[in-house]
Motif scaffolding. Structure first.
Motif, mmCIF file in Angstrom:
data_model
loop_
_atom_site.group_PDB
_atom_site.id
_atom_site.type_symbol
_atom_site.label_atom_id
_atom_site.label_comp_id
_atom_site.label_asym_id
_atom_site.label_seq_id
_atom_site.Cartn_x
_atom_site.Cartn_y
_atom_site.Cartn_z
ATOM 1 N N ILE A 98 0.837 -1.210 0.000
ATOM 2 C CA ILE A 98 0.000 0.000 0.000
ATOM 3 C C ILE A 98 0.868 1.254 0.000
ATOM 4 N N GLU A 99 1.927 1.264 0.812
ATOM 5 C CA GLU A 99 2.820 2.428 0.841
ATOM 6 C C GLU A 99 3.496 2.628 -0.513
ATOM 7 N N ILE A 100 3.961 1.534 -1.110
ATOM 8 C CA ILE A 100 4.618 1.624 -2.417
ATOM 9 C C ILE A 100 3.643 2.149 -3.467
ATOM 10 N N ALA A 101 2.423 1.637 -3.472
ATOM 11 C CA ALA A 101 1.431 2.060 -4.463
ATOM 12 C C ALA A 101 1.053 3.523 -4.283
ATOM 13 N N CYS A 102 0.891 3.950 -3.045
ATOM 14 C CA CYS A 102 0.534 5.353 -2.802
ATOM 15 C C CYS A 102 1.644 6.291 -3.259
ATOM 16 N N PHE A 161 1.834 -1.978 -11.274
ATOM 17 C CA PHE A 161 1.409 -1.007 -12.269
ATOM 18 C C PHE A 161 0.026 -1.290 -12.826
ATOM 19 N N SER A 162 -0.571 -2.400 -12.434
ATOM 20 C CA SER A 162 -1.967 -2.652 -12.795
ATOM 21 C C SER A 162 -2.922 -1.944 -11.838
ATOM 22 N N ILE A 163 -2.356 -1.302 -10.818
ATOM 23 C CA ILE A 163 -3.166 -0.458 -9.940
ATOM 24 C C ILE A 163 -3.455 0.853 -10.668
ATOM 25 N N ILE A 191 -0.287 4.406 -21.115
ATOM 26 C CA ILE A 191 0.690 3.327 -21.185
ATOM 27 C C ILE A 191 1.623 3.432 -19.987
ATOM 28 N N ASN A 192 1.883 2.285 -19.354
ATOM 29 C CA ASN A 192 2.913 2.196 -18.321
ATOM 30 C C ASN A 192 3.857 1.080 -18.740
#
Length: 443
Positions: free
Chosen positions: A127-131, A168-170, A202-203
């Motif tokens: 969660i921290e990484i995604a945020c 990266f699918s988030i 695109i990512n």
């Protein structure tokens, strides 16, 4: 995410206060729960420790991690043998579940540039990484302002044992669809799939974007993405230029690693990458691990994760070579900037007599040639072998001469350069990354 958005308006003093609080908490947790860190940190008192004291602690390497893995992790249920077995089961198809023990994503780093690594992400760490990864996008492109169809194309690692297809699918846009395209997909097939999908965002790996922009400029790839994000590899200036020509967009770059997540994120001001200083302490050091702010002397960085609890990383060595910024971003965020990441120190070619040749020596002649879509440089004892994917007729002799002259200026006289035109360059099986510069093995 709301809390992370609020942090983007913090003052430098607020960021420093959070770092101090989180550093003490991190040290206390590691000392109490990791047998390896308990010994390593035995001489410090976490409650009174300050960031300046980090320089008194030893450096932690990937070799240290892999040799002491079972003693470093803080969950005693985790063992390297069992996590490797989980990775193997995913790769051979006997396990399709992301989650190990219903709690962890176990990620393998390819080891294409050295030691293979295994790193577990827990839920809170993810969660921290995604945020950190998406908070600038959420601030700069609020979903409420978006209209019409949105499709995010994630062109990342080919296997689920790598973190990129997962992370990266988030998306911070609840109205967007997401589709994953494995990076090792042959380019003609990938172009056909993207043409059919018509992504609006695109990512992808930086090297893949270089190939995709070349396909777009050649008229093969017929898409019009509104946002393009690069990650995992150094982003070349020529790739940025090609994206402007092909799609009329500025690439948003990301800098990070599996071990600690994203160290730097580029916002829509495009003035550099904001360091994630509330989540990662980054020390710039020279070849002797001495602190330096001189871009010419930076040889590597040491990172301390302020949120990693499963496998605590404190002064962990990364061979990335960043260029620190010298001003604040016009977006207003107080998080310091990195203007670019030049690559990795272990990409440097060292020749007989102690001659050091930086990858930039090769990048200029190769990257500025409009007929080159992709390239890979392998060091040889007296020069280099270069594989080139060309988009049109290429004057190989002229390119070879330009490289010989560039290497002579760098100190390597009479370099032996071999250039082969190849249809494609092989990517790492698990990660899908392209290792662009491959030095000779160290003796």
């Amino acid at each position: 995410m709301p809390a992370h958005l609020e942090r983007l308006s913090w003052t430098a003093e607020q960021i420093a206060a959070e770092r101090q609080r989180a550093l003490r908490e991190t040290l206390a947790f590691a000392k109490a729960n990791s047998p390896w860190h308990m010994n390593r940190l035995s001489g410090i008192g976490p409650d009174s420790f300050t960031e300046a004291g980090l320089q008194t602690l030893p450096v932690m390497t990937k070799t240290d991690v892999m040799a002491n893995w079972d003693a470093i992790v803080t969950d005693r249920r985790l063992t390297l043998a069992d996590c490797n077995a989980n990775i193997a089961a995913k790769l051979n198809g006997t396990c399709e579940d992301y989650y190990y023990l219903d709690e962890y994503l176990v990620i393998a780093t390819g080891g294409s540039s050295g030691v293979r690594g295994v790193f577990p992400w827990g839920w809170n760490e993810f969660i921290e990484i995604a945020c950190a990864t998406f908070r600038y996008q959420l601030r700069d492109e609020p979903p409420a302002t978006l209209t019409g169809r949105r499709l995010l194309a994630v062109i990342e690692a080919g296997e689920i044992v790598h973190g990129s297809p997962f992370l990266f699918s988030i998306t911070v846009d609840p109205g967007a669809e997401v589709k994953w395209f494995p990076a090792p997909t042959p380019m003609p097939e990938l172009v056909a799939q993207l043409n059919a999908a018509q992504p609006t965002q695109i990512n992808a790996y930086a090297s893949l974007l270089q190939e995709l922009t070349a396909e777009a400029l050649a008229g093969h790839l017929k898409i019009r993405p509104r946002r393009v994000t690069a990650n995992s590899e150094p982003l070349m200036p020529e790739t940025r230029d090609a994206a402007r020509q092909a799609w009329g967009v500025e690439i948003n770059n990301m800098w990070g690693c599996v071990e600690v997540g994203h160290i730097g994120i580029e916002c829509d001001a495009h003035e550099g990458l904001h360091r994630s200083d509330d989540l990662v302490i980054t020390e710039y050091v020279d070849r002797d691990d001495k602190p330096t702010s001189d871009p010419r002397a930076i040889d590597r960085i040491l990172v301390t994760s302020l949120f990693g609890r499963t496998l605590p990383l404190i002064r962990y060595e990364l061979t990335d070579v960043p260029v620190p910024g010298d001003r604040r971003c016009s977006c207003g965020a107080a998080f310091p900037l990195v203007t670019s990441v030049q690559g990795r120190s272990d990409d440097i070619f060292i020749y007989s007599g102690g001659i050091h040749v930086h990858p930039l020596v090769f990048r200029t002649p190769l990257g500025q040639n409009g007929q080159i879509e992709e390239y890979q440089v392998r060091q040889t004892p007296k020069g280099a072998w270069i594989g080139v994917v060309a988009t049109g007729p290429l004057d190989v002799d002229a390119l070879k001469q330009a490289l010989v002259e560039a290497l002579a200026k760098a100190g390597l006289a009479n370099a032996e350069i071999n250039i082969d035109l190849v249809p494609t360059l092989e990517r790492h099986k698990e990660t899908g990354k392209l290792r662009r510069f491959i030095p000779l093995p160290k003796s």
